[in-house]
Design a protein around this motif. Sequence first.
Motif, PDB file in Angstrom:
ATOM      1  N   UNK A 294      29.918   5.138  24.034  1.00 24.34           N
ATOM      2  CA  UNK A 294      30.750   4.966  25.230  1.00 24.34           C
ATOM      3  C   UNK A 294      30.069   5.503  26.490  1.00 24.34           C
ATOM      4  N   UNK A 295      28.790   5.167  26.689  1.00 32.24           N
ATOM      5  CA  UNK A 295      28.078   5.581  27.892  1.00 32.24           C
ATOM      6  C   UNK A 295      28.431   4.654  29.056  1.00 32.24           C
TER       7      UNK A 295
ATOM      8  N   UNK B  30      27.383   2.292  31.750  1.00 27.88           N
ATOM      9  CA  UNK B  30      26.133   1.529  31.934  1.00 27.88           C
ATOM     10  C   UNK B  30      25.560   1.612  33.340  1.00 27.88           C
ATOM     11  N   UNK B  31      26.400   1.889  34.340  1.00 33.55           N
ATOM     12  CA  UNK B  31      25.936   1.904  35.734  1.00 33.55           C
ATOM     13  C   UNK B  31      25.414   3.281  36.152  1.00 33.55           C
ATOM     14  N   UNK B  32      25.561   4.278  35.268  1.00 41.24           N
ATOM     15  CA  UNK B  32      25.121   5.641  35.593  1.00 41.24           C
ATOM     16  C   UNK B  32      23.806   5.968  34.892  1.00 41.24           C
ATOM     17  N   UNK B  33      23.032   6.843  35.517  1.00 44.28           N
ATOM     18  CA  UNK B  33      21.814   7.324  34.884  1.00 44.28           C
ATOM     19  C   UNK B  33      22.167   8.273  33.735  1.00 44.28           C
ATOM     20  N   UNK B  34      21.149   8.612  32.956  1.00 44.71           N
ATOM     21  CA  UNK B  34      21.342   9.578  31.879  1.00 44.71           C
ATOM     22  C   UNK B  34      21.917  10.875  32.438  1.00 44.71           C
ATOM     23  N   UNK B  35      21.327  11.369  33.516  1.00 39.75           N
ATOM     24  CA  UNK B  35      21.761  12.628  34.115  1.00 39.75           C
ATOM     25  C   UNK B  35      23.222  12.568  34.558  1.00 39.75           C
ATOM     26  N   UNK B  36      23.610  11.462  35.184  1.00 41.26           N
ATOM     27  CA  UNK B  36      24.987  11.340  35.670  1.00 41.26           C
ATOM     28  C   UNK B  36      25.971  11.138  34.520  1.00 41.26           C
ATOM     29  N   UNK B  37      25.547  10.445  33.463  1.00 48.27           N
ATOM     30  CA  UNK B  37      26.410  10.318  32.288  1.00 48.27           C
ATOM     31  C   UNK B  37      26.737  11.690  31.712  1.00 48.27           C
ATOM     32  N   UNK B  38      25.709  12.529  31.605  1.00 48.25           N
ATOM     33  CA  UNK B  38      25.909  13.858  31.020  1.00 48.25           C
ATOM     34  C   UNK B  38      26.760  14.734  31.933  1.00 48.25           C
TER      35      UNK B  38
ATOM     36  N   UNK C 239      18.062   3.034  20.865  1.00 50.03           N
ATOM     37  CA  UNK C 239      19.308   3.441  20.213  1.00 50.03           C
ATOM     38  C   UNK C 239      19.355   4.940  19.956  1.00 50.03           C
ATOM     39  N   UNK C 240      18.225   5.494  19.517  1.00 47.67           N
ATOM     40  CA  UNK C 240      18.184   6.922  19.255  1.00 47.67           C
ATOM     41  C   UNK C 240      18.333   7.747  20.521  1.00 47.67           C
ATOM     42  N   UNK C 241      17.762   7.263  21.640  1.00 43.04           N
ATOM     43  CA  UNK C 241      17.891   7.981  22.910  1.00 43.04           C
ATOM     44  C   UNK C 241      19.322   7.923  23.427  1.00 43.04           C
ATOM     45  N   UNK C 242      19.983   6.770  23.283  1.00 43.65           N
ATOM     46  CA  UNK C 242      21.391   6.687  23.701  1.00 43.65           C
ATOM     47  C   UNK C 242      22.260   7.628  22.876  1.00 43.65           C
TER      48      UNK C 242
ATOM     49  N   UNK D 126      21.910  11.005  24.341  1.00 47.17           N
ATOM     50  CA  UNK D 126      22.656  11.137  25.598  1.00 47.17           C
ATOM     51  C   UNK D 126      24.132  11.434  25.297  1.00 47.17           C
ATOM     52  N   UNK D 127      24.685  10.691  24.350  1.00 46.68           N
ATOM     53  CA  UNK D 127      26.086  10.926  23.976  1.00 46.68           C
ATOM     54  C   UNK D 127      26.271  12.332  23.423  1.00 46.68           C
ATOM     55  N   UNK D 128      25.308  12.794  22.633  1.00 45.02           N
ATOM     56  CA  UNK D 128      25.381  14.148  22.091  1.00 45.02           C
ATOM     57  C   UNK D 128      25.303  15.174  23.221  1.00 45.02           C
ATOM     58  N   UNK D 129      24.391  14.965  24.157  1.00 49.91           N
ATOM     59  CA  UNK D 129      24.250  15.889  25.284  1.00 49.91           C
ATOM     60  C   UNK D 129      25.518  15.935  26.121  1.00 49.91           C
ATOM     61  N   UNK D 130      26.128  14.794  26.362  1.00 46.08           N
ATOM     62  CA  UNK D 130      27.367  14.751  27.155  1.00 46.08           C
ATOM     63  C   UNK D 130      28.484  15.522  26.468  1.00 46.08           C
TER      64      UNK D 130
END
Length: 382
Positions: free
Chosen positions: A105-106, A108-116, A156-159, A162-166
Amino acid sequence: MVETTGPARKVWAPWDDADNKPFVRIEGVTKKFGDFVAVDNITLDIFEREFFSLLGPSGCGKTTLLRMLAGFETPSDGRILLDGEDMSRVPPHKRPVNMMFQSYALFPHMTVEKNIAFGLKQDGISRDEIGERVGRILALVQLGKFAARKPDQLSGGQRQRVALARALVKNPKILLLDEPLGALDKKLREETQFELMNIQEKLGITFIIVTHDQEEAMTVSSRIALMDQGRVVQVATPSEIYEAPNSRKVAEFIGEVNIFECRVDSVEKDCAHLESAQMPCRVRTARSLDARPGDTVWSAIRPEKMVVSLTPPGDLSVNCIAGEVWDIAYLGKLSVFHVKTDSGLMVTVTQTNRLRETERTITWEDRVYITWSANAAVVLRD
């Protein structure tokens, strides 16, 4: 609690210490959807810093139980306590937990940093603190150089990371993971399992994971609760649940197993003798039984605890079955033999491939002998 010294991992078993109080207490929890009982009177204790798995087939109630821990579902009966506090009236956003979903559930319009950072902004955290916490968690999940990328630019592994970090950046006391590795391929899933274990150990957060993958549960867990039809059928460490299942249902779900229906012939102080219509031999176990002669029991033997050979043993009358090699699966590091016994029973034996595949001595239609030691069999009452 016992701990080893030096670089070895800690030997850690708070559930065996009567003075330790559970961090999560699930007391007689039932969840009904109309007439359907999804979770049926479950009681569980989970301790702080555990990596605890809810394992079972689809529809067994494990995700429903996880959602009740998160506050997305309300128990029909029973209660859930987190760190001694009853969660009955605590809404999801005020619970000291966070949940990582299978879909990630990331945005899509946000960067990794902004998602977290999104959840921290919603909580009104200052910009400086957000920057510090996001930077720290990016380093932990090894995504610092991907901070400016968007989800569609990641693997897929990086996404997944990101979800784990968030989920972790909000410093929850408990992290709930719902099939978090289900979308990854086998190799990446295996690598990520060890990453999760290392992150959990570094942070000291209690992880509760839902999975239907027995290998995943066996790899990451301090303990496993195996569920079936809304109930918990066994709670144990991975080694205990594999080596000492409490029923045929557990033995069959965790790994491969050969199960023979037997009748108790005799019971001695340190061993027992069984007879089976499925086998011409007697079965000798290296442990006594709480059973009487004539009782029906089941002997469960893991395939890797059996030995298959072209040469008959010295004694064919005890712990030995003869048959014909029906099929062979070559899996690289091991081979799986399906042997059809003289009684028509199909038995599975696995054997490590110490020789090259082309040098294998046992092949299709060979007559072979399967043997096992007295301590290989687990005797089950139901």
